[in-house]
Design a protein around this motif. Sequence first.
Motif, PDB file in Angstrom:
ATOM      1  N   GLY A 274       1.999  -2.108   6.004  1.00  0.00           N
ATOM      2  CA  GLY A 274       2.462  -0.378   5.935  1.00  0.00           C
ATOM      3  C   GLY A 274       1.522   0.261   4.883  1.00  0.00           C
ATOM      4  O   GLY A 274       0.082  -0.025   5.206  1.00  0.00           O
ATOM      5  N   GLU A 275       1.866   1.027   4.095  1.00  0.00           N
ATOM      6  CA  GLU A 275       1.095   1.776   3.213  1.00  0.00           C
ATOM      7  C   GLU A 275       0.700   1.169   2.064  1.00  0.00           C
ATOM      8  O   GLU A 275       1.345  -0.053   1.835  1.00  0.00           O
ATOM      9  CB  GLU A 275       1.791   2.989   2.892  1.00  0.00           C
ATOM     10  CG  GLU A 275       2.848   2.853   1.729  1.00  0.00           C
ATOM     11  CD  GLU A 275       3.439   4.327   1.570  1.00  0.00           C
ATOM     12  OE1 GLU A 275       2.845   5.415   1.693  1.00  0.00           O
ATOM     13  OE2 GLU A 275       4.232   4.456   0.849  1.00  0.00           O
ATOM     14  N   ALA A 276      -0.424   1.350   1.142  1.00  0.00           N
ATOM     15  CA  ALA A 276      -0.547   0.858  -0.077  1.00  0.00           C
ATOM     16  C   ALA A 276      -0.776   2.089  -0.853  1.00  0.00           C
ATOM     17  O   ALA A 276      -1.374   3.159  -0.774  1.00  0.00           O
ATOM     18  CB  ALA A 276      -2.408   0.361  -0.005  1.00  0.00           C
ATOM     19  N   VAL A 277      -0.146   1.649  -2.340  1.00  0.00           N
ATOM     20  CA  VAL A 277      -0.326   2.795  -3.429  1.00  0.00           C
ATOM     21  C   VAL A 277      -0.642   2.088  -4.519  1.00  0.00           C
ATOM     22  O   VAL A 277      -0.329   1.044  -5.006  1.00  0.00           O
ATOM     23  CB  VAL A 277       1.335   3.273  -3.338  1.00  0.00           C
ATOM     24  CG1 VAL A 277       1.348   4.339  -4.443  1.00  0.00           C
ATOM     25  CG2 VAL A 277       1.926   3.964  -2.129  1.00  0.00           C
ATOM     26  N   ILE A 278      -1.496   2.911  -5.196  1.00  0.00           N
ATOM     27  CA  ILE A 278      -1.984   2.521  -6.642  1.00  0.00           C
ATOM     28  C   ILE A 278      -1.337   3.530  -7.802  1.00  0.00           C
ATOM     29  O   ILE A 278      -1.427   4.614  -7.483  1.00  0.00           O
ATOM     30  CB  ILE A 278      -3.599   2.610  -6.685  1.00  0.00           C
ATOM     31  CG1 ILE A 278      -3.859   1.867  -8.155  1.00  0.00           C
ATOM     32  CG2 ILE A 278      -4.139   3.895  -6.552  1.00  0.00           C
ATOM     33  CD1 ILE A 278      -5.359   1.447  -8.193  1.00  0.00           C
TER      34      ILE A 278
END
Length: 137
Positions: free
Chosen positions: A107-111
């Motif tokens: 799915g999504e990747a967040v930093i």
Amino acid sequence: MTKMTLGSYPHMLGFEQLERLLERTAKTGNEGYPPFNIEQTSDSSYRITLAVAGFAENDLGITVEDRQLVIRGRQADDSADRVFLHRGIAARQFQRSFVLADGVEVGEAVIENGLLHVDLSRSRPETVVQTIQIKKG
């Protein structure tokens, strides 16, 4: 003593790909950097969190290659213009690999706050019942 393989079990047909996946996972060469967590966030979703302090978004790359999630990090080494009296923080690169089962999608990747979160979800497979007709030979 002979090595037992999945092909050694006569009732397990077509699992050669799984055996290759297990061998590939053993050879990924993941070292201990960067440290990571894997958590189950629901019955059908997971989150991989990597400690990537010092890495900017454009220093990181995430790809899925042949059912393998690969996370790479590469920092630009800007030390040529600087004089260090002590250098304890090195600009290092890394590659972390995770083998994904069939039906697991990235799915999504967040930093945020030096942590890279990559969300995964597993789709529920449909139950298929198939009747095979027997022909007279």
